[in-house]
Design a protein around this motif. Structure first.
Motif, PDB file in Angstrom:
ATOM      1  N   GLU A  26       3.307-118.126  18.550  1.00 33.57           N
ATOM      2  CA  GLU A  26       2.987-117.359  17.320  1.00 33.57           C
ATOM      3  C   GLU A  26       2.964-118.160  16.024  1.00 33.57           C
ATOM      4  OE1 GLU A  26       4.056-113.024  16.214  1.00 33.57           O
ATOM      5  OE2 GLU A  26       4.983-113.344  18.177  1.00 33.57           O
ATOM      6  N   LYS A  29      -1.236-121.876  16.447  1.00 32.31           N
ATOM      7  CA  LYS A  29      -1.983-122.994  17.057  1.00 32.31           C
ATOM      8  C   LYS A  29      -3.436-122.588  17.366  1.00 32.31           C
ATOM      9  CE  LYS A  29       1.019-123.203  20.447  1.00 32.31           C
ATOM     10  NZ  LYS A  29       1.949-122.159  19.975  1.00 32.31           N
ATOM     11  N   CYS A  31      -5.132-120.094  16.210  1.00 33.02           N
ATOM     12  CA  CYS A  31      -5.875-119.719  14.998  1.00 33.02           C
ATOM     13  C   CYS A  31      -6.351-120.951  14.221  1.00 33.02           C
ATOM     14  CB  CYS A  31      -5.011-118.842  14.103  1.00 33.02           C
ATOM     15  SG  CYS A  31      -4.868-117.170  14.729  1.00 33.02           S
ATOM     16  N   VAL A  42      -8.464-114.542  13.244  1.00 32.05           N
ATOM     17  CA  VAL A  42      -8.179-113.293  13.950  1.00 32.05           C
ATOM     18  C   VAL A  42      -6.749-112.860  13.593  1.00 32.05           C
ATOM     19  CG1 VAL A  42      -8.109-112.195  16.232  1.00 32.05           C
ATOM     20  CG2 VAL A  42      -9.592-114.175  15.843  1.00 32.05           C
ATOM     21  N   PRO A  43      -6.607-111.755  12.824  1.00 32.53           N
ATOM     22  CA  PRO A  43      -5.248-111.362  12.409  1.00 32.53           C
ATOM     23  C   PRO A  43      -4.384-110.846  13.561  1.00 32.53           C
ATOM     24  CG  PRO A  43      -6.931-110.049  11.260  1.00 32.53           C
ATOM     25  CD  PRO A  43      -7.642-110.910  12.232  1.00 32.53           C
ATOM     26  N   TYR A  45      -2.452-110.747  17.000  1.00 31.58           N
ATOM     27  CA  TYR A  45      -1.868-111.809  17.838  1.00 31.58           C
ATOM     28  C   TYR A  45      -2.282-111.655  19.299  1.00 31.58           C
ATOM     29  CZ  TYR A  45       1.757-114.499  20.316  1.00 31.58           C
ATOM     30  OH  TYR A  45       2.424-115.379  21.143  1.00 31.58           O
ATOM     31  N   THR A  48      -1.698-116.995  23.829  1.00 27.98           N
ATOM     32  CA  THR A  48      -2.404-117.839  24.799  1.00 27.98           C
ATOM     33  C   THR A  48      -1.668-117.721  26.139  1.00 27.98           C
ATOM     34  OG1 THR A  48      -3.008-119.342  23.027  1.00 27.98           O
ATOM     35  CG2 THR A  48      -3.155-120.222  25.263  1.00 27.98           C
ATOM     36  N   GLY A  74       2.832-121.421  23.521  1.00 30.57           N
ATOM     37  CA  GLY A  74       4.136-121.868  23.030  1.00 30.57           C
ATOM     38  C   GLY A  74       5.299-121.183  23.723  1.00 30.57           C
ATOM     39  N   ASP A 137       0.036-119.404   3.325  1.00 33.84           N
ATOM     40  CA  ASP A 137      -0.331-118.217   2.535  1.00 33.84           C
ATOM     41  C   ASP A 137       0.830-117.221   2.446  1.00 33.84           C
ATOM     42  OD1 ASP A 137      -1.103-116.036   4.933  1.00 33.84           O
ATOM     43  OD2 ASP A 137      -1.401-118.114   5.448  1.00 33.84           O
ATOM     44  N   ALA A 165      -4.351-120.990   8.541  1.00 35.13           N
ATOM     45  CA  ALA A 165      -5.515-120.612   9.361  1.00 35.13           C
ATOM     46  C   ALA A 165      -6.151-119.366   8.768  1.00 35.13           C
ATOM     47  CB  ALA A 165      -5.075-120.368  10.800  1.00 35.13           C
TER      48      ALA A 165
HETATM   49  P1  GTP Z   1       0.872-118.784  21.389  1.00 37.12           P
HETATM   50  O1  GTP Z   1      -0.491-118.853  21.949  1.00 37.12           O
HETATM   51  O2  GTP Z   1       1.635-117.584  21.871  1.00 37.12           O
HETATM   52  O3  GTP Z   1       1.646-120.036  21.599  1.00 37.12           O
HETATM   53  O4  GTP Z   1       0.744-118.575  19.785  1.00 37.12           O
HETATM   54  P2  GTP Z   1      -0.146-119.415  18.755  1.00 37.12           P
HETATM   55  O5  GTP Z   1       0.706-120.483  18.163  1.00 37.12           O
HETATM   56  O6  GTP Z   1      -1.427-119.837  19.361  1.00 37.12           O
HETATM   57  O7  GTP Z   1      -0.390-118.330  17.603  1.00 37.12           O
HETATM   58  P3  GTP Z   1      -1.753-117.622  17.202  1.00 37.12           P
HETATM   59  O8  GTP Z   1      -2.753-118.609  16.713  1.00 37.12           O
HETATM   60  O9  GTP Z   1      -2.175-116.721  18.283  1.00 37.12           O
HETATM   61  O10 GTP Z   1      -1.255-116.778  15.919  1.00 37.12           O
HETATM   62  C1  GTP Z   1      -0.119-115.941  15.964  1.00 37.12           C
HETATM   63  C2  GTP Z   1      -0.170-114.900  14.869  1.00 37.12           C
HETATM   64  O11 GTP Z   1      -0.061-115.510  13.592  1.00 37.12           O
HETATM   65  C3  GTP Z   1      -1.477-114.093  14.849  1.00 37.12           C
HETATM   66  O12 GTP Z   1      -1.177-112.764  14.512  1.00 37.12           O
HETATM   67  C4  GTP Z   1      -2.276-114.763  13.746  1.00 37.12           C
HETATM   68  O13 GTP Z   1      -3.167-113.895  13.137  1.00 37.12           O
HETATM   69  C5  GTP Z   1      -1.183-115.183  12.785  1.00 37.12           C
HETATM   70  N1  GTP Z   1      -1.533-116.388  12.024  1.00 37.12           N
HETATM   71  C6  GTP Z   1      -1.967-117.567  12.487  1.00 37.12           C
HETATM   72  N2  GTP Z   1      -2.159-118.450  11.491  1.00 37.12           N
HETATM   73  C7  GTP Z   1      -1.847-117.798  10.356  1.00 37.12           C
HETATM   74  C8  GTP Z   1      -1.845-118.175   8.972  1.00 37.12           C
HETATM   75  O14 GTP Z   1      -2.164-119.291   8.571  1.00 37.12           O
HETATM   76  N3  GTP Z   1      -1.429-117.223   8.089  1.00 37.12           N
HETATM   77  C9  GTP Z   1      -1.039-115.973   8.471  1.00 37.12           C
HETATM   78  N4  GTP Z   1      -0.666-115.137   7.534  1.00 37.12           N
HETATM   79  N5  GTP Z   1      -1.048-115.584   9.762  1.00 37.12           N
HETATM   80  C10 GTP Z   1      -1.442-116.486  10.688  1.00 37.12           C
END
Ligand code: GTP
Ligand code: MG
Length: 273
Positions: A26, A29, A31, A42-43, A45, A48, A74, A137, A165
């Motif tokens: 979360e 990564k 995003c 994509v807001p 979650y 992966t 993760g 942000d 992101a």
């Molecule tokens: P895993 O695949 O479970 O390891 O997670 P991940 O690290 O790939 O996280 P992912 O990119 O799926 O994003 C997790 C959540 O954080 C989602 O709801 C996204 O929309 C949110 N998110 C990602 N980047 C940002 C950011 O820069 N700002 C904000 N506000 N939310 C973000």
């Protein structure tokens, strides 16, 4: 040729590299990768599952680079899936969420997991690491500041970027510098180019800044036992002042650490006869 190094090619010819993403669930990564490759956010979650794989083509200094991106899950649950994918990597995108302190504190364990999976013959010095302090942000909830993150990254010779992101801030710059560093590294035959990730401060300075930030009181900050004498406080102060004086030390956070040391000494001396 050392393990993990891609074949050296003639300048101008295409180069194929493998990049992986690492960091707690979360932190953003997927995003970050999506923002760069698909220019969207994509807001919702969508965790992966194990690993996502994609190929993209980029141009760095007129050179075509084919990038194989392995976006890792993760969550600890997927350890058995992702542990297969650490080897033969040229670049790592190491991500934490600036509003989740534990995701920052977990960075060392991510490096440890990679080291363990590469085994005794694996060489992490062959790999370019870029650290993304993501979700900048979320200013209201930020609890890991820039100097703390930068210090962690730069004291290890890693690149460091503040990213979002969601807004796109820092993302293109991060990928551009990251890919350039990988290409430079490959073209140098596996030697780190001096300019990219040189460290301009010592480990002793970095360790002391980190220790001062995490200290619980003024004694701890100066590294003396509670009840230390005036002389002992002054001696410890002088040592830290020389080490961390902003004119001498360029490590991130040195100015704040120096001020904290000055204040700690003043507070202690007030109460020591
Ligand atoms: P895993 O695949 O479970 O390891 O997670 P991940 O690290 O790939 O996280 P992912 O990119 O799926 O994003 C997790 C959540 O954080 C989602 O709801 C996204 O929309 C949110 N998110 C990602 N980047 C940002 C950011 O820069 N700002 C904000 N506000 N939310 C973000
Ligand atoms: Mg993901």
């Amino acid at each position: 040729m050392e393990a993990g190094m891609p074949k050296r090619k003639e300048p101008g010819k295409s180069l194929r590299i493998k990049v992986i993403s690492m960091g707690n669930a979360e932190v953003g990564k997927s995003c970050i990768i999506k923002r760069y490759c698909e220019k969207r956010f994509v807001p919702k979650y969508l965790a992966t599952i194990g690993i996502d794989y994609g190929v993209t083509k980029v141009y760095i200094k007129d050179r075509e680079i084919k990038v194989n991106i392995f976006d890792m899950a993760g969550h600890p649950f997927f350890y058995e899936v992702r542990n297969e994918f650490y080897k033969d990597t040229q670049g790592v995108i190491l991500v934490y969420d600036v509003s989740q302190k534990d995701s920052f504190e977990a960075l060392d364990s991510w490096l440890a997991e990679m080291k363990q999976e590469l085994g005794p013959h694996g060489n992490m010095d062959n790999i370019i690491f870029t650290v993304c302090a993501n979700k900048i942000d979320c200013t209201k909830h930020r609890c890991v500041d820039e100097s703390e993150g930068r210090l962690w990254a730069e004291s290890r010779g890693f690149l460091y970027f503040e990213t979002s992101a969601q807004t796109g801030e820092g993302i293109n710059e991060m990928f551009q510098m990251f890919y350039s560093a990988i290409v430079d590294f490959c073209e140098n035959g596996g030697k780190r180019p001096g300019t990219n990730v040189s460290i301009s401060f010592t480990k002793e300075q970095a360790d002391n800044i980190r220790r001062i930030r995490n200290s619980k009181d003024s004694w701890d900050m100066l590294g003396v036992k509670p009840g230390a004498t005036r002389d002992e406080v002054n001696k410890a102060y002088r040592k830290l002042a020389v080490l961390l004086h902003p004119d001498k030390c360029v490590a991130p956070g040195s100015e704040d650490a120096f001020k904290a040391v000055v204040n700690a000494r003043t507070a202690l001396l007030k109460n020591i006869k």
